[in-house]
Design a protein around this motif. Structure first.
Motif, PDB file in Angstrom:
ATOM      1  N   VAL A 112       0.924  -1.130  -0.028  1.00  0.00           N
ATOM      2  CA  VAL A 112      -0.024  -0.114   0.051  1.00  0.00           C
ATOM      3  C   VAL A 112       0.786   0.995  -0.010  1.00  0.00           C
ATOM      4  O   VAL A 112       0.554   2.379  -0.649  1.00  0.00           O
ATOM      5  CB  VAL A 112      -0.928  -0.039   1.425  1.00  0.00           C
ATOM      6  CG1 VAL A 112      -1.594   1.461   1.414  1.00  0.00           C
ATOM      7  CG2 VAL A 112      -2.000  -1.110   0.892  1.00  0.00           C
ATOM      8  N   ALA A 113       1.895   1.209   0.788  1.00  0.00           N
ATOM      9  CA  ALA A 113       2.799   2.421   0.940  1.00  0.00           C
ATOM     10  C   ALA A 113       3.444   2.773  -0.364  1.00  0.00           C
ATOM     11  O   ALA A 113       3.482   4.248  -0.763  1.00  0.00           O
ATOM     12  CB  ALA A 113       3.852   2.250   1.866  1.00  0.00           C
ATOM     13  N   SER A 114       3.930   1.921  -1.178  1.00  0.00           N
ATOM     14  CA  SER A 114       4.489   2.252  -2.512  1.00  0.00           C
ATOM     15  C   SER A 114       3.294   2.920  -3.212  1.00  0.00           C
ATOM     16  O   SER A 114       3.722   3.645  -4.350  1.00  0.00           O
ATOM     17  CB  SER A 114       4.976   0.968  -3.035  1.00  0.00           C
ATOM     18  OG  SER A 114       6.101   0.454  -2.212  1.00  0.00           O
ATOM     19  N   ILE A 115       2.359   2.069  -3.343  1.00  0.00           N
ATOM     20  CA  ILE A 115       1.220   2.635  -4.097  1.00  0.00           C
ATOM     21  C   ILE A 115       0.733   4.175  -3.794  1.00  0.00           C
ATOM     22  O   ILE A 115       0.689   5.088  -4.869  1.00  0.00           O
ATOM     23  CB  ILE A 115       0.054   1.826  -4.351  1.00  0.00           C
ATOM     24  CG1 ILE A 115       0.263   0.431  -4.874  1.00  0.00           C
ATOM     25  CG2 ILE A 115      -1.237   2.212  -5.156  1.00  0.00           C
ATOM     26  CD1 ILE A 115      -0.879  -0.784  -4.639  1.00  0.00           C
ATOM     27  N   LEU A 116       0.766   4.543  -2.692  1.00  0.00           N
ATOM     28  CA  LEU A 116       0.357   5.658  -2.135  1.00  0.00           C
ATOM     29  C   LEU A 116       1.513   6.619  -2.547  1.00  0.00           C
ATOM     30  O   LEU A 116       1.318   7.894  -3.040  1.00  0.00           O
ATOM     31  CB  LEU A 116       0.248   5.841  -0.793  1.00  0.00           C
ATOM     32  CG  LEU A 116      -1.094   5.126  -0.253  1.00  0.00           C
ATOM     33  CD1 LEU A 116      -1.143   4.925   1.395  1.00  0.00           C
ATOM     34  CD2 LEU A 116      -2.258   5.663  -1.108  1.00  0.00           C
ATOM     35  N   ASP A 117       2.740   6.204  -2.501  1.00  0.00           N
ATOM     36  CA  ASP A 117       3.738   6.994  -2.773  1.00  0.00           C
ATOM     37  C   ASP A 117       3.907   7.558  -4.219  1.00  0.00           C
ATOM     38  O   ASP A 117       4.025   8.652  -4.625  1.00  0.00           O
ATOM     39  CB  ASP A 117       5.088   6.598  -2.484  1.00  0.00           C
ATOM     40  CG  ASP A 117       5.511   6.696  -1.028  1.00  0.00           C
ATOM     41  OD1 ASP A 117       4.793   7.293  -0.287  1.00  0.00           O
ATOM     42  OD2 ASP A 117       6.366   5.685  -0.550  1.00  0.00           O
ATOM     43  N   GLU A 118       3.580   6.532  -5.373  1.00  0.00           N
ATOM     44  CA  GLU A 118       3.563   6.848  -6.610  1.00  0.00           C
ATOM     45  C   GLU A 118       2.185   7.683  -6.918  1.00  0.00           C
ATOM     46  O   GLU A 118       2.304   8.632  -7.775  1.00  0.00           O
ATOM     47  CB  GLU A 118       3.297   5.441  -7.326  1.00  0.00           C
ATOM     48  CG  GLU A 118       3.363   5.534  -8.862  1.00  0.00           C
ATOM     49  CD  GLU A 118       3.590   4.428  -9.557  1.00  0.00           C
ATOM     50  OE1 GLU A 118       3.385   4.504 -10.715  1.00  0.00           O
ATOM     51  OE2 GLU A 118       3.398   3.329  -8.780  1.00  0.00           O
ATOM     52  N   ALA A 119       1.142   7.292  -6.287  1.00  0.00           N
ATOM     53  CA  ALA A 119      -0.193   8.215  -6.524  1.00  0.00           C
ATOM     54  C   ALA A 119      -0.080   9.644  -6.111  1.00  0.00           C
ATOM     55  O   ALA A 119      -0.304  10.537  -6.730  1.00  0.00           O
ATOM     56  CB  ALA A 119      -1.478   7.515  -5.671  1.00  0.00           C
ATOM     57  N   ARG A 120       0.662   9.943  -5.074  1.00  0.00           N
ATOM     58  CA  ARG A 120       0.866  11.190  -4.510  1.00  0.00           C
ATOM     59  C   ARG A 120       1.997  11.890  -5.610  1.00  0.00           C
ATOM     60  O   ARG A 120       1.667  13.260  -5.919  1.00  0.00           O
ATOM     61  CB  ARG A 120       1.666  11.312  -3.220  1.00  0.00           C
ATOM     62  CG  ARG A 120       0.779  10.930  -2.209  1.00  0.00           C
ATOM     63  CD  ARG A 120       1.267  11.077  -0.631  1.00  0.00           C
ATOM     64  NE  ARG A 120       0.583  10.314   0.382  1.00  0.00           N
ATOM     65  CZ  ARG A 120       0.800   9.190   0.834  1.00  0.00           C
ATOM     66  NH1 ARG A 120       1.881   8.568   0.534  1.00  0.00           N
ATOM     67  NH2 ARG A 120       0.026   8.746   1.776  1.00  0.00           N
ATOM     68  N   ALA A 121       2.958  11.352  -6.056  1.00  0.00           N
ATOM     69  CA  ALA A 121       3.642  11.901  -7.055  1.00  0.00           C
ATOM     70  C   ALA A 121       2.939  12.292  -8.551  1.00  0.00           C
ATOM     71  O   ALA A 121       3.145  13.229  -9.109  1.00  0.00           O
ATOM     72  CB  ALA A 121       4.836  10.827  -7.369  1.00  0.00           C
ATOM     73  N   LEU A 122       1.895  11.233  -8.925  1.00  0.00           N
ATOM     74  CA  LEU A 122       1.242  11.477  -9.962  1.00  0.00           C
ATOM     75  C   LEU A 122       0.326  12.581  -9.694  1.00  0.00           C
ATOM     76  O   LEU A 122       0.280  13.452 -10.745  1.00  0.00           O
ATOM     77  CB  LEU A 122       0.618  10.076 -10.395  1.00  0.00           C
ATOM     78  CG  LEU A 122       1.312   9.116 -10.820  1.00  0.00           C
ATOM     79  CD1 LEU A 122       0.568   7.788 -10.989  1.00  0.00           C
ATOM     80  CD2 LEU A 122       1.951   9.344 -12.393  1.00  0.00           C
ATOM     81  N   ALA A 123      -0.461  12.479  -8.641  1.00  0.00           N
ATOM     82  CA  ALA A 123      -1.115  13.848  -8.441  1.00  0.00           C
ATOM     83  C   ALA A 123      -0.486  15.288  -8.543  1.00  0.00           C
ATOM     84  O   ALA A 123      -1.038  16.080  -8.843  1.00  0.00           O
ATOM     85  CB  ALA A 123      -1.989  13.403  -7.121  1.00  0.00           C
ATOM     86  N   GLY A 124       0.769  15.070  -7.825  1.00  0.00           N
ATOM     87  CA  GLY A 124       1.572  16.204  -7.988  1.00  0.00           C
ATOM     88  C   GLY A 124       1.880  16.647  -9.157  1.00  0.00           C
ATOM     89  O   GLY A 124       2.270  17.956  -9.373  1.00  0.00           O
ATOM     90  N   SER A 125       1.992  15.893 -10.184  1.00  0.00           N
ATOM     91  CA  SER A 125       2.194  16.132 -11.418  1.00  0.00           C
ATOM     92  C   SER A 125       1.126  16.649 -12.421  1.00  0.00           C
ATOM     93  O   SER A 125       1.061  16.992 -13.526  1.00  0.00           O
ATOM     94  CB  SER A 125       3.096  15.114 -12.267  1.00  0.00           C
ATOM     95  OG  SER A 125       2.128  13.952 -12.548  1.00  0.00           O
ATOM     96  N   GLY A 126      -0.032  16.640 -11.643  1.00  0.00           N
ATOM     97  CA  GLY A 126      -1.326  17.142 -12.449  1.00  0.00           C
ATOM     98  C   GLY A 126      -2.261  15.954 -12.605  1.00  0.00           C
ATOM     99  O   GLY A 126      -3.481  16.324 -13.262  1.00  0.00           O
TER     100      GLY A 126
END
Length: 433
Positions: free
Chosen positions: A172-186
């Protein structure tokens, strides 16, 4: 080095490609769209059905032409075709310089930079998924995210388990990290993909489920839509249904592959559902999730299917009126149980059956679109098509569903409320308001 990259196949394969693209550019190489300008080329292949294999082989041969007509010095083949035929592919296609399997994408730079002809990289298919950066190629405003890979089911027609290995969930933690990065990119719409997202977390054996993951993902700032691909019927729990119904960020669009509805065909497919259980599930989803859009995939022409079984499937579609469906002609795949079953119809007959089902489904989808005229829908704008903006509503998933085209205000990667003015031949036209 100038590298030309071709990505074939499904969304999961596209994510693998995006990870390799990041590794290639991080190593200092330049990506080029024209193979005539490339020093090296990579083809990330699909091998799910015969037509996908043919596309992959034709792409490989087309790129190999640039070894004599251009400056191409190295050709690398990765992905499912390489994994499935790792012992034969270099012999049958000597133009290939290196092959990389589905668990060895991290070795792509080595495969490109090496001067060894016949280089092979195949790691254990059952290893945990590597956590690699990606060069996102979709959007604007949306991206896929892989939450698991592999499959533990042994459907009689499918080669995925032998290519991709057992089911492995990402933490879960890895998916959340990636999701936050994607959201941060728009990224505003996140599309969760796996062979079966509804099974997520079972292999982690710590109580984690898809509901666990979704409850954390909806908290990610910037994400507005979360779409689920694919939910298997026997894994959809009441808890998941209630969460989808209650959470505004989870798109009310559920991709649920059923493949058929005749009980004998389902049993031959080694599916766990029956026609009665499928109907009961769809009734429950419609009752608990107002406005839900159900998409499915169907296979016609499996050994044992005759006119009666096909008509049963078509009667089911007439009754259920599913607004979204993909229909495939059965493709016998070497090594699968179905390939050895007697009573298979010809390829031509399977294609004709597909056309019959698609003709019926087209009418159903047109009726669904006609009912949308006069309403207002939220649309994620993707760009222009001539004078009109184009985007997707909650009822539309990338690449498989239609676009909503509209006049007025628009901007790629942003949401707009669009009043639907007309529907014609699978095309919705509206105006932003």
């Amino acid at each position: 080095m100038k590298v030309h990259f071709t990505a074939l196949g499904c969304a999961k394969n596209l994510i693998d490609s995006e990870q390799m693209l990041a590794l290639i550019t991080d190593a200092g190489h330049t990506l080029v769209s024209d193979p005539a300008e490339a020093d090296a080329a990579v083809v990330n292949t699909c091998a799910f059905i015969e037509s996908a294999q043919e596309e992959a082989i034709n792409t490989i041969l087309e790129l190999a032409r640039w070894k004599t007509e251009g400056q191409l010095r190295r050709l690398v083949v990765t992905g499912c075709l390489a994994q499935r035929y790792q012992d034969e592919i270099l012999q049958e296609l000597p133009e290939i310089d290196a092959v990389v399997g589905t668990s060895s994408f991290a070795d792509i730079v080595e495969a490109l930079e090496s001067e060894e002809h016949g280089l092979r990289r195949f790691a254990d298919r059952n290893e945990p998924l590597p956590e690699l950066d990606r060069l996102v190629s979709t959007g604007p405003g949306w991206a896929y995210i892989k939450i698991a890979d592999g499959c533990d089911r042994r459907c009689a027609y499918c080669v995925i388990p032998s290519i991709r290995g057992r089911y492995r969930s990402r933490p879960v933690a890895s998916i959340l990290d990636e999701a936050r990065a994607l959201a941060g990119s728009g990224v505003k719409e996140l599309i969760l993909v796996a062979q079966d997202v509804s099974r997520y977390g079972r292999d982690l054996r710590d109580g984690t489920t898809l509901c666990t993951l979704l409850r954390e993902l909806v908290k990610v700032e910037g994400l507005e839509w979360i779409r689920l691909h694919y939910l298997y019927p026997d894994e959809i729990s009441d808890e998941l249904i209630e969460l989808i119904a209650a959470e505004p960020k989870i798109v009310k669009y559920l991709d649920i592959p059923i493949q058929h509805v005749n009980d004998a065909i389902l049993k031959a497919m080694r599916r766990r559902e029956t026609k009665a259980s499928i109907c009961a599930l769809f009734d429950k989803l419609r009752a608990r999730i107002p406005g839900v859009v159900i998409r499915t995939s169907l296979i016609v022409g499996l050994p044992g299917e005759g006119e009666a079984e096909l008509e049963e499937l078509m009667a089911f579609l007439r009754q259920q009126k599913l607004p979204r469906a993909g229909v495939f002609a059965y493709s016998p795949e070497e090594g699968t149980a179905a390939a050895a079953m007697p009573g298979r119809c010809s390829r031509e007959e399977a294609g004709q059956r597909r056309e019959r089902v698609m003709a019926l489904q087209s009418v159903i989808m047109d009726e669904f679109d006609a009912a949308r005229v006069g309403g207002t829908e939220r649309v994620l704008c993707e760009g222009r098509d001539g004078l009109l903006w184009c985007g997707r509503s909650q009822a539309d998933s990338p690449d498989v569903d239609e676009l909503v085209c509209f006049s007025g205000e628009g901007k790629p990667g942003e949401f707009f409320d669009v009043r639907i003015l007309s529907a014609d031949g699978g095309e919705l036209i509206g105006e932003s308001i």
